[in-house]
Design a protein around this motif. Structure first.
Motif, PDB file in Angstrom:
ATOM      1  N   VAL A  60      -8.739   4.127  -1.309  1.00  0.00           N
ATOM      2  CA  VAL A  60      -7.770   5.416  -0.892  1.00  0.00           C
ATOM      3  C   VAL A  60      -6.537   4.583  -0.562  1.00  0.00           C
ATOM      4  N   THR A  61      -5.524   5.362  -1.230  1.00  0.00           N
ATOM      5  CA  THR A  61      -4.379   4.877  -1.085  1.00  0.00           C
ATOM      6  C   THR A  61      -3.421   5.798   0.087  1.00  0.00           C
ATOM      7  N   ALA A  91      -7.184   5.503  -4.930  1.00  0.00           N
ATOM      8  CA  ALA A  91      -6.768   4.594  -5.648  1.00  0.00           C
ATOM      9  C   ALA A  91      -6.865   4.503  -7.288  1.00  0.00           C
ATOM     10  N   PRO A  92      -6.099   4.097  -8.047  1.00  0.00           N
ATOM     11  CA  PRO A  92      -6.476   4.572  -9.544  1.00  0.00           C
ATOM     12  C   PRO A  92      -7.649   3.667 -10.042  1.00  0.00           C
ATOM     13  N   SER A  93      -8.074   2.875  -9.398  1.00  0.00           N
ATOM     14  CA  SER A  93      -9.313   1.891  -9.626  1.00  0.00           C
ATOM     15  C   SER A  93     -10.405   2.599  -9.133  1.00  0.00           C
ATOM     16  N   ALA A  94     -10.293   3.268  -8.448  1.00  0.00           N
ATOM     17  CA  ALA A  94     -11.522   3.951  -7.754  1.00  0.00           C
ATOM     18  C   ALA A  94     -12.616   4.613  -8.693  1.00  0.00           C
ATOM     19  N   SER A  95     -13.776   4.168  -8.900  1.00  0.00           N
ATOM     20  CA  SER A  95     -14.697   4.749  -9.910  1.00  0.00           C
ATOM     21  C   SER A  95     -15.132   6.178  -9.366  1.00  0.00           C
ATOM     22  N   MET A  96     -15.612   6.793 -10.395  1.00  0.00           N
ATOM     23  CA  MET A  96     -16.135   8.389  -9.868  1.00  0.00           C
ATOM     24  C   MET A  96     -17.588   8.038  -8.808  1.00  0.00           C
ATOM     25  N   TRP A 129      -5.883   6.914 -13.987  1.00  0.00           N
ATOM     26  CA  TRP A 129      -5.848   7.753 -12.558  1.00  0.00           C
ATOM     27  C   TRP A 129      -5.956   9.267 -12.887  1.00  0.00           C
ATOM     28  N   LEU A 130      -5.161   9.676 -13.973  1.00  0.00           N
ATOM     29  CA  LEU A 130      -5.195  11.138 -14.149  1.00  0.00           C
ATOM     30  C   LEU A 130      -6.790  11.399 -14.502  1.00  0.00           C
ATOM     31  N   ALA A 131      -7.127  10.631 -15.351  1.00  0.00           N
ATOM     32  CA  ALA A 131      -8.583  11.056 -15.933  1.00  0.00           C
ATOM     33  C   ALA A 131      -9.592  11.060 -14.830  1.00  0.00           C
ATOM     34  N   ALA A 146       0.819  -1.215   0.246  1.00  0.00           N
ATOM     35  CA  ALA A 146       0.163   0.010   0.043  1.00  0.00           C
ATOM     36  C   ALA A 146       0.754   1.252  -0.055  1.00  0.00           C
ATOM     37  N   ARG A 147       1.940   1.076   0.671  1.00  0.00           N
ATOM     38  CA  ARG A 147       2.769   2.308   0.904  1.00  0.00           C
ATOM     39  C   ARG A 147       3.530   2.513  -0.686  1.00  0.00           C
ATOM     40  N   VAL A 148       3.973   1.341  -1.195  1.00  0.00           N
ATOM     41  CA  VAL A 148       4.589   1.440  -2.614  1.00  0.00           C
ATOM     42  C   VAL A 148       3.404   2.137  -3.662  1.00  0.00           C
ATOM     43  N   GLU A 149       2.203   1.744  -3.496  1.00  0.00           N
ATOM     44  CA  GLU A 149       1.258   2.199  -4.312  1.00  0.00           C
ATOM     45  C   GLU A 149       0.815   3.669  -4.158  1.00  0.00           C
TER      46      GLU A 149
END
Lengths: 222, 211
Positions: free
Chosen positions: A214-215, A157-162, A109-111, A80-83
């Motif tokens: 949440v990372t 997290a990059p995978s988190a949806s809107m 993630w940027l989007a 998790a720390r790495v991510e």
């Protein structure tokens, strides 16, 4: 046979632990073995050291050995720390070592970050229209009226949806007021209702940091 | 050669030729270097996980032996592997990979001990009177005599012993991990050996006087 042998009892004695484990240096093995074979004291000490080595290995240390589940849990924390770190520095590695999957993850993630930012601005606009005077227009960069509100710094997290992010924020009474920052982080403030119900930046950060979407979550010092 | 001489020679040869003590968790340097290379080149999570697993038990035990608090052990291990993750490309291979990783953990552990205000290093001589005959007798029966003796060793002596006997490192590797001269390692282990004999009378009688 080495010429050092006649004067090597102390040196051989010092190297006996590594003769016992088989890790003695190749250049020392011959003369130490030769000395030991002719020295009763060193032979007894070699036997003693083998016994100690065996006992040291059997003795598991001060604390009991960790379970496999401990290992996985620890690794999950590290990962998790790495991510979080990777998310905070989404720029492509200068050496081009980042794989394609990571690049596409960065783009996603940027989007998501842009959309979240837009929603945050919208929420902020509605909030300000309800509370501020018409000629006291405020921007994200000028949020003085809420500057002392409890705030939390977040990285999603990059995978988190809107929709997930929206739900997450509303459940905690959070409104995004700035971001994404250079490190990909957002700042969100607690609503007055949330504060009135006993929530604090620390408690919310603690709760939200456990969410897999949440990372990174940390209260902002005021 | 007389019958007695032949007997002594046979015993001597048997003693020297006895197979070395089996070392726990030996490192496979070649395969671990491959894992590190995958981490450095492609940030390979699976390789990182495997390498982490190769060291987790070893480091847990080592840190426990250093008297690092249980709640700090995970932090030290993860700090160590954070360095491995971020500096994998910087490892030049001058030493064994295990020496590099365990050396990082050792230094992190010393910092943890300092933060916890536990004195990490001491060269004070061991107080032989601190081990009672009664406790030794009791400990010997249940196999705890060694644990007693180890807790009384200064941490750097404990580490020299653990790195040599449990993890199977050579004298030179122990010196690299502990960041000290080879002769210092020999001296530390020499002192540790003498101390441990005090808690195991059987050993004291088995071996002669000090060299």
């Amino acid at each position: 046979m080495s010429s050092r042998i006649p004067d090597t009892h102390a040196e051989a004695w010092a190297l006996l632990p590594w003769l016992a484990t088989g890790r003695i240096a190749p250049e020392d093995r011959e003369w130490v073995e030769s000395h030991v074979s002719s020295c009763a004291e060193c032979r007894a000490e070699l036997t003693a050291q083998r016994m100690i080595a065996t006992q040291v290995q059997r003795d598991g240390g001060v604390s009991p050995a960790p379970a496999a589940s401990d290992e996985q849990r620890s690794f999950n924390k590290l990962w998790a720390r790495v991510e979080a770190s990777e998310a905070a520095t989404p720029a492509v590695d200068a050496r081009g070592a980042v794989g394609a999957s990571r690049s596409s993850r960065t783009v996603r993630w940027l989007a998501a970050a842009v959309v979240v930012q837009a929603i945050g601005l919208g929420v902020l606009g509605v909030s300000l229209r309800g509370s501020g005077t018409p000629d006291n227009f405020e921007t994200v960069a000028k949020a003085e009226p809420r500057i002392n509100a409890p705030a939390v710094r977040l990285v999603f997290a990059p995978s988190a949806s809107m929709s997930t992010i929206n739900t997450l924020l509303s459940h905690q009474g959070l409104s995004i007021v700035s971001g994404p920052g250079a490190a990909g982080n957002f700042t969100a403030v607690l609503s007055a209702d949330a504060v009135a119900s006993g929530a604090s930046a620390e408690s919310v950060a603690s709760v939200i940091s456990k969410d897999p979407n949440v990372t990174f979550a940390q209260p902002v010092a005021r | 050669m007389s019958s007695w001489s032949r007997k002594v020679a046979a015993v001597a040869l048997k003693s020297v030729e006895t197979p070395p003590v089996r070392v726990l968790n030996p490192s496979n340097d070649a395969s671990e270097r491959e894992l590190l290379e995958r981490i450095a080149k492609s940030k390979d999570q699976a390789a990182f996980r495997t390498l982490y697993g190769n060291y987790y038990q070893r480091l847990s035990r080592l840190l426990s032996r250093m008297s690092v608090r249980r709640e700090d052990i995970e932090e030290v291990i993860n700090d160590t592997f954070w360095v491995v993750w971020t500096k994998a490309a910087d490892f030049r291979g001058a030493s064994q990979l295990s020496t590099w990783i365990i050396g990082i953990a050792y230094r992190r552990a010393l910092n943890a001990l300092r933060r916890a205000k536990i004195r990490p290093v001491s060269d004070e001589p061991f107080d032989e009177d601190s081990i009672s005959v009664e406790s030794t007798d009791a400990a010997e029966t249940d196999g705890q005599w060694l644990a007693q003796g180890l807790t009384r060793l200064p941490v750097e002596q404990r580490m020299a012993l653990e790195l040599t006997y449990t993890l199977g490192h050579s004298c030179e590797e122990v010196a690299a991990i502990l960041d000290c001269p080879v002769n210092t390692v020999k001296t530390r282990l020499f002192r540790a050996r003498e101390t441990l004999k005090l808690v195991l009378p059987e050993l004291a009688g088995m071996s002669g006087d000090k060299a």
